[in-house]
Write a protein that holds these residues in place. Structure first.
Motif, short mmCIF file in Angstrom:
data_model
loop_
_atom_site.label_atom_id
_atom_site.label_comp_id
_atom_site.label_asym_id
_atom_site.label_seq_id
_atom_site.Cartn_x
_atom_site.Cartn_y
_atom_site.Cartn_z
N HIS A 70 0.80 -1.22 0.00
CA HIS A 70 0.00 0.00 0.00
C HIS A 70 0.84 1.28 0.00
N GLN A 81 -1.87 3.09 9.80
CA GLN A 81 -2.07 3.01 8.35
C GLN A 81 -1.60 1.65 7.84
N VAL A 82 -2.37 1.06 6.91
CA VAL A 82 -2.03 -0.26 6.36
C VAL A 82 -0.84 -0.11 5.40
N SER A 85 -0.71 -6.03 2.69
CA SER A 85 -1.81 -6.98 2.85
C SER A 85 -1.28 -8.37 2.54
N ARG A 88 -5.58 -13.55 2.88
CA ARG A 88 -6.48 -13.73 4.00
C ARG A 88 -7.27 -15.04 3.97
N SER A 162 -6.70 -10.32 11.41
CA SER A 162 -6.38 -8.88 11.43
C SER A 162 -4.91 -8.64 11.11
N SER A 165 -3.44 -7.60 7.66
CA SER A 165 -3.23 -6.19 7.32
C SER A 165 -2.10 -5.67 8.20
N THR A 167 0.10 -3.01 9.69
CA THR A 167 -0.06 -1.57 9.86
C THR A 167 1.18 -0.95 10.49
#
Length: 384
Positions: A70, A81-82, A85, A88, A162, A165, A167
Motif C-alpha cells: 500500500h 495506516q495499512v 496486505s 487472508r 487482522s 493487514s 499496519t
C-alpha cells in the motif's frame, strides 16, 4: 711612464667609486600589540550520525503471500495506516471454523445445563444418588471449559486475520521495501518488510574524548549537572549548511570505550519540516563563550614540538620568547591563550621569524607598520 700608470690607477679608482651601491640595513622596527581581554565566541564540532527517535522494523505476525503493497519507499505514514496486505483466505476459513466450534460448545453447555437442572430435581426427590448429581455438574463444568477454549481460539483466529493487514505502529517515513506482491513472508523471515522511522524528533549521536568530557563535567553536579549546563548545540549538515533548529544534549553513555577512549553522547533535535532523515550524517557544533579571553594573532606565534611561543617585549624593548598554552578551538586567525600571557604585556605581532631571544627592537604600532608597508609599496610602484 710612471705618470701614465698613476693616471690609469686614479681613473680606475674613480670608476670604482661611481659604481658602488649603498646596501641599506634591515629595519629594527616591529609592530607590537598590548594584550587586552575581550569577549570571545568560538565553537567546536564533532562528527555525528542522525537517527529517528524510533526506527521500527515492520515484520509480519502471520505467514502468507503478500497480496498488496500500500505504500512506497520514502512515504510518510500515520500510525495505524495499512502498509502491506497478506493473503487472508486461510485465516478467514480459520475464523469461520472457530465460530462454528463456539456455537457447538455453546449448545453443549445449554444442553448440559438442562441436564443438571433435571438431575437436581431428581436428586432432591432422592431418585438419583449424589454421585449422579456430581457427575452431571462436572460434565457441565467441562462443557463450559470447552466453550471458553473455543472462544479463545476464535479470538486467536480473528487476531491472525487482522494481522493480514500489516499496519504502521507510529507516524514515520517508510524505508526500503525488499518484498513485493507475491513474496512469501512469515514472522521468521530474515529481513523485515520495511522500517518506519519516526522523525518528528531526531537523535544525533556523536563521541568526545574522556578528557573533553571531564572538561564539561568538572565543577558541575556530575554528568546530570553537566548536561543541564551545556548550552544549545547546532547541527552542521552534510552539505555544510547549518540546520535551522538548535538541539540539546540529552544523554551521555555511562561506559567509556576502552579501545578509543571516547564516550558516546546524544543530542535531540526537533524536525518539524522533516528535513532530517534517519541514517544521515553531520557535525554537532558546541558553542564556547568566554568573557575575559586573551586573543593573540596566529601570525604572532611560532611552534616548536607542538608548543606555541610568542615574543614578549620588555620595558627595555628587548624581546623574550615565551611559551603559551592555547585552546584547540580557534577562528582560523587568532588563538585563545589560556596560560603564559596576562593583560598589559606587549607582544610582537609581525616578523617573529626574524627575531631572536634577547634582541632589542624599536616597537611601533600596527597602524604605523601598515602605513610603512603602504609607503614602501607606493615607492616601489613609482620607481617602476
Amino acid at each position: 711612464m710612471k705618470s701614465k700608470i698613476a693616471y690609469l690607477t686614479l681613473c680606475l679608482a674613480l670608476a670604482g667609486c661611481g659604481n658602488k651601491t649603498q646596501i641599506p640595513q634591515a629595519s629594527n622596527e616591529y609592530a607590537v600589540r598590548e594584550i587586552k581581554t575581550t569577549e570571545c565566541n568560538l565553537s567546536t564540532s564533532y562528527p555525528a550520525t542522525i537517527k529517528g527517535i524510533q526506527d521500527i522494523e515492520i515484520r509480519p505476525k502471520v505467514s502468507g503471500f503478500i497480496t498488496k503493497v500500500h505504500v512506497d519507499e520514502g512515504d510518510f505514514v500515520r500510525r495505524g495506516q495499512v502498509l502491506f496486505s497478506i493473503d487472508r483466505v486461510q485465516y478467514e476459513a480459520a475464523v469461520k471454523s472457530a465460530e462454528a466450534a463456539v456455537r457447538v460448545a455453546r449448545t453443549t453447555v445449554s444442553t448440559q445445563k438442562l441436564t443438571v437442572k433435571n438431575k437436581k430435581m431428581l436428586h432432591e426427590k432422592k431418585i438419583i444418588s449424589d454421585y449422579d448429581m456430581e457427575m452431571a455438574e462436572n460434565q457441565l463444568a467441562s462443557a463450559e471449559a470447552q466453550l471458553a477454549s473455543a472462544r479463545a481460539q476464535l479470538i486467536d483466529a480473528r487476531n491472525n486475520l487482522s494481522f493480514c493487514s500489516v499496519t504502521s505502529p507510529s507516524d514515520g517515513v517508510v524505508g526500503t521495501i525488499p518484498y513485493r506482491v507475491g513474496s512469501l513472508v512469515s514472522s521468521s523471515t530474515a529481513e523485515a518488510l520495511t522500517t518506519v522511522s519516526n522523525i518528528s524528533k531526531m537523535y544525533v549521536y556523536f563521541s568526545m574524548t574522556e578528557k573533553q568530557l571531564l572538561e564539561y563535567t568538572k565543577g558541575t553536579d556530575g554528568v546530570k549537572g553537566a548536561l543541564a549546563a551545556i548550552p544549545a548545540v547546532s547541527l552542521q549538515l552534510a552539505d555544510g549548511s547549518t540546520y535551522n533548529q538548535t538541539g540539546k544534549v540529552t544523554n551521555v553513555n555511562g561506559v567509556i570505550d576502552i579501545a578509543t577512549g571516547s564516550v558516546s553522547m546524544r543530542a535531540t533535535f526537533d524536525n518539524p519540516q522533516k528535513i532530517l532523515r534517519s541514517g544521515g550524517s553531520g557535525s554537532v557544533v558546541f558553542p564556547i563563550h568566554m568573557d575575559n579571553a586573551i586573543l593573540v594573532p596566529q601570525k604572532a606565534t611560532y611552534e616548536i614540538q607542538d608548543k606555541h611561543f610568542v615574543y614578549v617585549v620588555g620595558k627595555d624593548n628587548k624581546v623574550k620568547n615565551t611559551e603559551i598554552t592555547v585552546l584547540p578551538q580557534n577562528d582560523g586567525t587568532n588563538f585563545v591563550v589560556t596560560g603564559g600571557l596576562k593583560a598589559g604585556e606587549r607582544i610582537v605581532v609581525e616578523g617573529v621569524n626574524t627575531l631572536s631571544d634577547g634582541m632589542a627592537i624599536k616597537p611601533i604600532s600596527e597602524a604605523q607598520s601598515a602605513a610603512n608597508r603602504r609607503n614602501s609599496a607606493a615607492q616601489s610602484a613609482a620607481q617602476k
